[in-house]
Design an enzyme around this catalytic site. Structure first.
Site, PDB file in Angstrom:
ATOM      1  N   GLU A 165       0.657  -1.241  -0.115  1.00 42.55           N
ATOM      2  CA  GLU A 165       0.022  -0.043   0.142  1.00 42.55           C
ATOM      3  C   GLU A 165       0.861   1.109   0.074  1.00 42.55           C
ATOM      4  O   GLU A 165       0.267   2.542  -0.267  1.00 42.55           O
ATOM      5  CB  GLU A 165      -0.963   0.169   1.227  1.00 42.55           C
ATOM      6  N   ASP A 199     -11.710  -6.815  -2.662  1.00 43.57           N
ATOM      7  CA  ASP A 199     -12.746  -7.754  -2.609  1.00 43.57           C
ATOM      8  C   ASP A 199     -14.077  -7.206  -2.300  1.00 43.57           C
ATOM      9  O   ASP A 199     -14.480  -6.134  -1.884  1.00 43.57           O
ATOM     10  CB  ASP A 199     -12.459  -8.840  -1.626  1.00 43.57           C
TER      11      ASP A 199
END
Length: 233
Positions: free
Chosen positions: A11, A195
Site C-alpha cells: 500500500e 474484494d
C-alpha cells in the site's frame, strides 16, 4: 506537513519508490520516511495491520510534524454497488467491532468517545476529485467501518451495511481517525476495493491487490498535485 499512511508494504511501496530526498526516522516498531513527493514535503509510513498498529503509527506521525493525514490502501466492499477496483473516500469512520451494549451504549461506540469520526471535508473533496480521474472505476464517498476482523461472509457484510451503513470494511482507518480527531488534525481515508467482503473475499483480495494498490496510488498522487497547486496559490 502531509502524512501518508498504509497498513502494508503493497500500500505504500509505489509511493516510497518515488519519494525524493528520502530520510529515515526510526521509531519503536515503526519506520517513518520523510522526503518530497510531487514537490510537497511529506511523511510516509507503513503502520502494520490492525487498529492498534495504525493508532500508534498515527501518533508517531503527528509527533514528527504531520498536520494532515491521508490513509490509503485496500478494503472489502460493503455497499452493494461497489465492485473490485472501485474507490471509497471516507465521509466518516466507525469501529464496528466495539460492543459495549451491555452498559447501554450503541454498538460501535466507545464510552467517552464519539460514535464516529468525520473526515476533513476539504481533503475528502480533493480525494474524490482525484479518484474520479482514475479510468474505469467508480468513486464514491461513504462510511468506512474498521475492526480487527477480516470480513469474509455475506452475513458479515449484511451486518455492516444494515447496522452501520458502511460502504467498505477494513482494519485500521477508524483508529487513525480517532487519534487525529483528538488533536484536531485533518484526515481522510481512501480505500480501493480489493474484494467484496463475502465468502470469496480471500481469493479476490490476493488476486486483485496489485491492481487496486495502483488505483490508490493514483488517487494520492492526484491529491498531491491539487494540494500543491493550492499551496502555491
Amino acid at each position: 506537513m502531509l502524512a501518508i499512511m498504509g497498513a502494508m508494504d503493497e500500500e505504500i511501496e509505489l509511493l516510497l519508490a518515488d519519494l525524493q530526498d528520502q530520510e529515515t526516522l526510526q521509531r519503536p516498531g515503526v519506520t517513518l520516511y520523510r522526503g518530497v513527493l510531487d514537490g510537497l514535503p511529506v511523511l510516509l509510513a507503513k503502520s502494520g495491520i490492525g487498529k492498534v498498529n495504525a493508532g500508534v503509527t498515527a501518533a508517531f506521525l503527528l509527533a514528527a510534524g504531520a498536520t494532515q493525514v491521508i490513509f490509503t490502501g485496500v478494503a472489502g466492499g460493503v455497499h452493494p454497488e461497489l465492485r473490485v477496483g472501485d474507490i471509497v473516500v471516507s465521509t466518516d469512520l466507525v469501529q464496528h467491532d466495539v460492543d459495549v451494549t451491555a452498559l447501554g451504549y450503541a454498538v460501535g461506540t466507545i464510552p467517552g468517545e464519539a460514535p464516529a469520526w468525520a473526515a476533513d471535508k476539504q481533503l475528502q473533496a480533493t480525494a474524490l476529485e482525484a479518484a474520479r480521474e482514475v479510468e474505469g472505476v467508480r468513486a464514491l464517498p461513504g462510511r468506512v467501518a474498521s475492526g480487527d476482523q477480516f470480513i469474509a461472509s455475506r452475513e458479515g457484510v449484511q451486518r455492516l451495511w444494515t447496522q452501520f451503513g458502511a460502504a467498505c470494511a477494513e482494519m485500521e482507518g477508524a483508529a487513525v481517525a480517532q487519534v487525529c480527531a483528538k488533536v484536531d488534525v485533518p484526515f481522510v481515508v481512501i480505500r480501493s476495493v480489493s474484494d467484496t467482503a463475502d465468502h470469496d473475499a480471500n481469493v479476490d483480495y490476493r488476486t486483485f491487490m496489485p491492481l487496486v494498490a495502483r488505483h490508490a496510488k493514483q488517487v494520492v498522487r492526484g491529491m498531491l498535485a491539487r494540494l500543491g497547486t493550492t499551496a502555491q496559490a
